[in-house]
Structure formats: C-alpha cells, structure tokens
Design a protein around this motif. Structure first.
Motif, PDB file in Angstrom:
ATOM      1  N   ALA A  37      32.024  21.007 -17.714  1.00 18.93           N
ATOM      2  CA  ALA A  37      31.908  19.970 -17.320  1.00 18.93           C
ATOM      3  C   ALA A  37      31.463  18.925 -19.125  1.00 18.93           C
ATOM      4  O   ALA A  37      32.546  18.199 -19.568  1.00 18.93           O
ATOM      5  CB  ALA A  37      32.625  18.728 -16.205  1.00 18.93           C
ATOM      6  N   GLU A  38      29.915  18.899 -18.917  1.00 18.91           N
ATOM      7  CA  GLU A  38      29.573  17.867 -19.505  1.00 18.91           C
ATOM      8  C   GLU A  38      29.463  18.730 -21.199  1.00 18.91           C
ATOM      9  O   GLU A  38      30.051  17.308 -22.148  1.00 18.91           O
ATOM     10  CB  GLU A  38      27.950  17.890 -19.959  1.00 18.91           C
ATOM     11  N   ARG A  39      29.905  19.706 -21.248  1.00 24.29           N
ATOM     12  CA  ARG A  39      29.749  20.152 -22.529  1.00 24.29           C
ATOM     13  C   ARG A  39      31.570  19.738 -23.003  1.00 24.29           C
ATOM     14  O   ARG A  39      31.963  19.669 -24.209  1.00 24.29           O
ATOM     15  CB  ARG A  39      29.803  22.369 -22.311  1.00 24.29           C
ATOM     16  N   GLN A  40      32.332  19.999 -21.703  1.00 26.55           N
ATOM     17  CA  GLN A  40      34.049  20.150 -22.872  1.00 26.55           C
ATOM     18  C   GLN A  40      34.099  17.624 -22.862  1.00 26.55           C
ATOM     19  O   GLN A  40      34.872  18.501 -23.824  1.00 26.55           O
ATOM     20  CB  GLN A  40      34.707  19.937 -21.294  1.00 26.55           C
ATOM     21  N   ALA A  41      33.434  17.360 -22.196  1.00 23.36           N
ATOM     22  CA  ALA A  41      33.513  15.946 -22.759  1.00 23.36           C
ATOM     23  C   ALA A  41      33.055  15.757 -23.864  1.00 23.36           C
ATOM     24  O   ALA A  41      33.419  15.191 -24.825  1.00 23.36           O
ATOM     25  CB  ALA A  41      33.104  15.073 -21.205  1.00 23.36           C
ATOM     26  N   LEU A  42      31.815  15.909 -24.392  1.00 17.74           N
ATOM     27  CA  LEU A  42      30.967  16.333 -25.589  1.00 17.74           C
ATOM     28  C   LEU A  42      32.486  16.902 -26.425  1.00 17.74           C
ATOM     29  O   LEU A  42      31.832  15.786 -27.735  1.00 17.74           O
ATOM     30  CB  LEU A  42      30.284  16.966 -25.406  1.00 17.74           C
ATOM     31  N   GLU A  43      32.929  18.111 -26.152  1.00 13.78           N
ATOM     32  CA  GLU A  43      34.134  18.428 -27.487  1.00 13.78           C
ATOM     33  C   GLU A  43      35.248  16.897 -27.232  1.00 13.78           C
ATOM     34  O   GLU A  43      35.524  17.244 -28.302  1.00 13.78           O
ATOM     35  CB  GLU A  43      34.174  20.117 -26.559  1.00 13.78           C
ATOM     36  N   ALA A  44      35.460  16.791 -25.884  1.00 17.53           N
ATOM     37  CA  ALA A  44      36.695  15.915 -26.207  1.00 17.53           C
ATOM     38  C   ALA A  44      36.536  14.939 -27.183  1.00 17.53           C
ATOM     39  O   ALA A  44      36.895  14.408 -27.756  1.00 17.53           O
ATOM     40  CB  ALA A  44      36.750  15.837 -24.673  1.00 17.53           C
ATOM     41  N   GLN A  45      34.839  14.869 -26.569  1.00 15.48           N
ATOM     42  CA  GLN A  45      34.655  12.981 -27.790  1.00 15.48           C
ATOM     43  C   GLN A  45      34.794  13.564 -29.298  1.00 15.48           C
ATOM     44  O   GLN A  45      34.543  12.464 -29.935  1.00 15.48           O
ATOM     45  CB  GLN A  45      33.266  12.451 -27.059  1.00 15.48           C
ATOM     46  N   ARG A  46      34.136  14.789 -29.190  1.00 16.18           N
ATOM     47  CA  ARG A  46      34.325  15.192 -30.946  1.00 16.18           C
ATOM     48  C   ARG A  46      35.597  14.634 -31.478  1.00 16.18           C
ATOM     49  O   ARG A  46      35.109  15.147 -32.583  1.00 16.18           O
ATOM     50  CB  ARG A  46      32.800  16.057 -31.018  1.00 16.18           C
ATOM     51  N   GLN A  47      36.401  16.175 -30.234  1.00 11.38           N
ATOM     52  CA  GLN A  47      37.814  15.683 -31.276  1.00 11.38           C
ATOM     53  C   GLN A  47      38.334  14.029 -31.457  1.00 11.38           C
ATOM     54  O   GLN A  47      39.368  13.592 -32.564  1.00 11.38           O
ATOM     55  CB  GLN A  47      38.358  16.099 -30.282  1.00 11.38           C
ATOM     56  N   ILE A  48      37.916  13.039 -30.223  1.00 13.41           N
ATOM     57  CA  ILE A  48      38.256  12.159 -30.278  1.00 13.41           C
ATOM     58  C   ILE A  48      37.743  10.458 -31.895  1.00 13.41           C
ATOM     59  O   ILE A  48      38.670  10.413 -32.366  1.00 13.41           O
ATOM     60  CB  ILE A  48      38.200  11.188 -29.198  1.00 13.41           C
ATOM     61  N   GLU A  49      36.883  11.351 -31.917  1.00 11.08           N
ATOM     62  CA  GLU A  49      35.862  10.817 -33.277  1.00 11.08           C
ATOM     63  C   GLU A  49      36.612  11.228 -34.580  1.00 11.08           C
ATOM     64  O   GLU A  49      36.990  11.196 -35.992  1.00 11.08           O
ATOM     65  CB  GLU A  49      34.072  11.703 -33.267  1.00 11.08           C
ATOM     66  N   LEU A  50      36.523  12.641 -34.171  1.00 15.63           N
ATOM     67  CA  LEU A  50      37.826  13.111 -35.779  1.00 15.63           C
ATOM     68  C   LEU A  50      39.049  13.061 -35.966  1.00 15.63           C
ATOM     69  O   LEU A  50      39.460  12.316 -37.040  1.00 15.63           O
ATOM     70  CB  LEU A  50      38.052  15.192 -35.647  1.00 15.63           C
ATOM     71  N   LEU A  51      39.516  12.319 -34.787  1.00 15.22           N
ATOM     72  CA  LEU A  51      41.297  11.892 -34.203  1.00 15.22           C
ATOM     73  C   LEU A  51      41.408  10.534 -35.225  1.00 15.22           C
ATOM     74  O   LEU A  51      41.871  10.175 -35.040  1.00 15.22           O
ATOM     75  CB  LEU A  51      41.638  12.221 -33.635  1.00 15.22           C
ATOM     76  N   ARG A  52      39.775   9.679 -35.033  1.00 17.36           N
ATOM     77  CA  ARG A  52      39.818   8.239 -35.271  1.00 17.36           C
ATOM     78  C   ARG A  52      40.332   8.283 -36.348  1.00 17.36           C
ATOM     79  O   ARG A  52      40.980   6.566 -36.720  1.00 17.36           O
ATOM     80  CB  ARG A  52      38.216   7.597 -34.839  1.00 17.36           C
ATOM     81  N   GLN A  53      39.638   8.346 -37.378  1.00 15.00           N
ATOM     82  CA  GLN A  53      39.555   7.608 -38.694  1.00 15.00           C
ATOM     83  C   GLN A  53      41.412   8.479 -39.370  1.00 15.00           C
ATOM     84  O   GLN A  53      41.694   6.989 -39.609  1.00 15.00           O
ATOM     85  CB  GLN A  53      39.267   8.132 -40.046  1.00 15.00           C
ATOM     86  N   PRO A  54      41.437   9.194 -38.959  1.00 13.59           N
ATOM     87  CA  PRO A  54      43.890   9.734 -39.700  1.00 13.59           C
ATOM     88  C   PRO A  54      44.376   8.659 -38.248  1.00 13.59           C
ATOM     89  O   PRO A  54      45.360   8.135 -39.304  1.00 13.59           O
ATOM     90  CB  PRO A  54      44.330  10.660 -38.936  1.00 13.59           C
ATOM     91  N   LEU A  55      43.623   7.727 -37.513  1.00 11.07           N
ATOM     92  CA  LEU A  55      44.406   6.944 -36.420  1.00 11.07           C
ATOM     93  C   LEU A  55      44.558   5.817 -37.208  1.00 11.07           C
ATOM     94  O   LEU A  55      45.401   5.225 -37.582  1.00 11.07           O
ATOM     95  CB  LEU A  55      44.518   7.321 -35.113  1.00 11.07           C
ATOM     96  N   ALA A  56      43.530   5.639 -37.823  1.00 12.82           N
ATOM     97  CA  ALA A  56      42.913   4.109 -37.974  1.00 12.82           C
ATOM     98  C   ALA A  56      44.411   4.217 -39.210  1.00 12.82           C
ATOM     99  O   ALA A  56      44.537   2.810 -39.774  1.00 12.82           O
ATOM    100  CB  ALA A  56      41.775   3.553 -38.695  1.00 12.82           C
TER     101      ALA A  56
END
Length: 380
Positions: A37-56
């Motif tokens: 679960a922690e690994r998936q949470a980290l992966e999700a956070q990483r994906q969010i970080e990747l999407l943050r700039q395009p969303l901005a």
C-alpha cells in the motif's frame, strides 16, 4: 465465523504451536500489504507530481483563453456598435436622398401640370374672348336697331336649314364607321337585359341615321326609333328600320309604364332645352321596366377643345352638359346605379372606354361620355 487461530488451539497437543505459527504468518501478510500500500501510495504521489506541471500549464492556458474571450466580446460589442451607427447613418443618408428625388420628381410633374393648365387656360381665354367679341357685336347691332326702332325683315326659312342639309352635316362630321364601332360597345349591356320570358323593345330617341337600331337588329334585339327630322326618318325607313316621326318626351309619356327594356339617346339631349332633358329623364323612368337601362350619350365638355370649339360646329346644339351634372340629375330621378362611361377617340384604332374614372379638364381628354343608369327592380 470462528477465527482460524481459535480453531487451531482446539487441536490437542499441537494446537497452541499451530495457532502461534498461524498468527505469525498473518502478521507477515499484513506487513506485506502495508508495504504494498505504501508503494502504491508513493507511485500515486509520483504520478500526481508528474501531472502537476501539465495541469498548471492547462490552467494557465484556460485563464488566457478566458481573458481572450472576454477581450473578444468587448471588441465585438464595440465593433457592432460602430457598425450599427454606420448603418443608421447610411439609412438616414439614403432616406434623405430618396426624399430629395421624390420631391424633385413631384416638383417636375407639378411644373409640367401647371404648364399644361396655363396652356389650356390660355386656349379657353382666347375662345372666350372671341365669343365675347362676337356676342358684343351682335348686341351692339341689336341695340342699334332697337334705338332706331327698326324691325328686322322677315326672311323666311333658309334653304340651308332644310332637314336634308342636316343629314349631309351628320355624314360630314360624324364618321359612320366610328359610330358603328361605338354602337357595338353597348351591345353587351343591352343583351344583359334579355333574360325575361317576354322581351320588351329598346326605344332609340333621336335615332338619326339608324346606326344603333341596325346594330340592335344584327343582335336580334327588338327595337324602335323616333326622330323629329323627316329626312332622317325616311333614310332609316329605307333601311327597313321601325322608325316614327315623333317628339321624344311626348312619345315616352304615351308609352305604357314598364313597357321598354332600354331607352337610348345618342347625341340628342344637347339639342333640346335643359328643362326638356329633365322631363325626358322622368318620362324614361316611367316607361322603363324595373331593371331597365337608360343611355344618354353626349359630347364631353371635360375636353376643353370640345367644350370651347367642336361642340359649336353643330348650330343646333344648345349647351354642353357636364358629366357630373347629368349624373346628379339622373340619380335624383331615382336611378341606381348611375355610371359614367367616357370615350377616348382613336383615329385608326378602336375607341378606348373607361367607366366611372373621373378626368381633369384638358385638351386631350375623352370626346364623348355616356350616362348609363338602371331603374331599380323595386321601382314600379
């Protein structure tokens, strides 16, 4: 449902070790799930970080688009306002130009009409001056004779006043082919009267050379005529027409009431005094059947050349009779409807006729007119 560890403890001897072992295994799996679960949470956070700039970037573009749309709306409103103002200005200019053109055309027509009126009035004044001068000379001669108490000698009857001379006058001044064409114009109005079982005749007053009677005969319509000129009566009888020597008003009064389908008079009423014209109208109404037709054709003084010149070619004419005046008296006698037909003469073409179309007095208006009046069906 009983947990697994409780069931294992129930086993004799080895139950407790097995239960302990099972607990250890369950704890391990739980740890693995937590790690996953922690690994998936980290992966999700990483994906969010990747999407943050395009969303901005998208949000920045969105704000820019909103700003552009707002700017476009403002500029569009301004452009529409400018266009509307321009259109209004063009419409006002076009309207002013159209009004100016209409005013110019109207002024031109009024100027032309005024010139024509001035010309016609000049012709009338010239005719009136000539007539006044002629009458003044005659009055002066009469006054001079009376002053000297001289009675004019009795000259008797001139040969040129013989009835046969007037027949020649008619032949010279009323073309037979034109008269025949005019008579044909009346035939539909006469034929419309013959829907009853006992046809009544048409009486032609002052029938002259018998042109109208001939046209009636060609259409198989019963007809008779009268005239005061013996030469005219003889000429009509020679053509096989039923014509008598008689005076119009007296003959009408001798007729049985309601015995005639139509009473016609072509260029006759201008030859008799106006009080006799009124008696003729009343006597014709009495002699006509209900729904019968009265026709009174005469020269049209609305044509200034007719009223001031050609009417007086015939020395037996008494006075011109304006259409409006004749229509008034016929209406007063009880005829209804009373219609006025005007005839525009064409030299080499059929005459043009209009019905109930008033005209201004002019030198080129209709030469003749006809009062066409119906005796009401309700009138005995």
């Amino acid at each position: 449902m009983v947990p697994l560890t409780d069931r294992l403890r129930a086993i004799p001897l080895i139950g407790r070790p097995l239960a302990l072992l099972a607990g250890m295994l369950a704890s391990r799996r739980t740890q693995l799930r937590v790690v996953e679960a922690e690994r998936q949470a980290l992966e999700a956070q990483r994906q969010i970080e990747l999407l943050r700039q395009p969303l901005a970037d998208i949000w920045t573009v969105h704000r820019q688009l909103v700003a552009d749309v707002q700017a476009f709306q403002i500029s569009s409103h301004q452009a529409l306002g400018d266009t509307e103002a321009g259109l209004k200005g063009n419409i006002l200019v076009a309207r002013d130009e159209a009004v100016a053109l209409v005013q110019h055309a109207t002024n031109a027509q009024l100027s032309s009409f005024n010139g024509k009126i001035q010309h016609d009035m000049a012709l009338l004044r010239s005719e009136w001056r000539a007539t006044l001068a002629r009458d003044s000379r005659a009055l002066e001669r009469a006054a001079d004779a009376l002053a000297r108490n001289i009675s004019p000698p009795s000259l008797g009857t001139a040969d040129l006043s013989a009835p046969s001379v007037y027949v020649a006058f008619e032949n010279a001044f009323r073309g037979a082919w034109k008269v025949k064409e005019r008579m044909q114009w009346y035939m539909p109005h006469i034929r419309a009267l013959y829907h009853h079982k006992e046809p009544r005749p048409v009486l032609d007053l002052g029938c002259g050379r018998g042109e109208f009677l001939q046209e009636l005969q060609r259409n198989n319509i019963p007809c008779v005529g009268i005239d005061l000129n013996p030469a005219m009566v003889d000429a009509s009888r020679a053509q096989g027409l039923n014509v008598s020597l008689a005076e119009a008003v007296s003959h009408l009064r001798d007729r049985e009431p309601g015995s005639l389908a139509a009473v016609s008079s072509f260029h006759m009423i201008e030859h008799i005094p106006f009080d006799q014209v009124l008696h003729l109208i009343e006597a014709a109404k009495r002699a006509l059947m209900p729904g019968g037709l009265l026709i009174l054709e005469t020269p049209n003084p609305e044509n200034l050349v007719v009223g001031g010149c050609t009417f007086w070619y015939d020395p037996t004419h008494i006075r011109p009779l304006p259409p409006a005046m004749m229509a008034f008296y016929v209406q007063q006698a009880g005829f209804d409807p009373v219609r006025t037909a005007r005839f525009f003469l064409r030299t080499d073409e059929p005459d043009v006729a209009t019905i109930d179309v008033p005209v201004w007095p002019s030198v080129d208006g209709p030469l003749d007119y006809s009062i066409m009046a119906t005796k009401p069906l309700s009138m005995p």
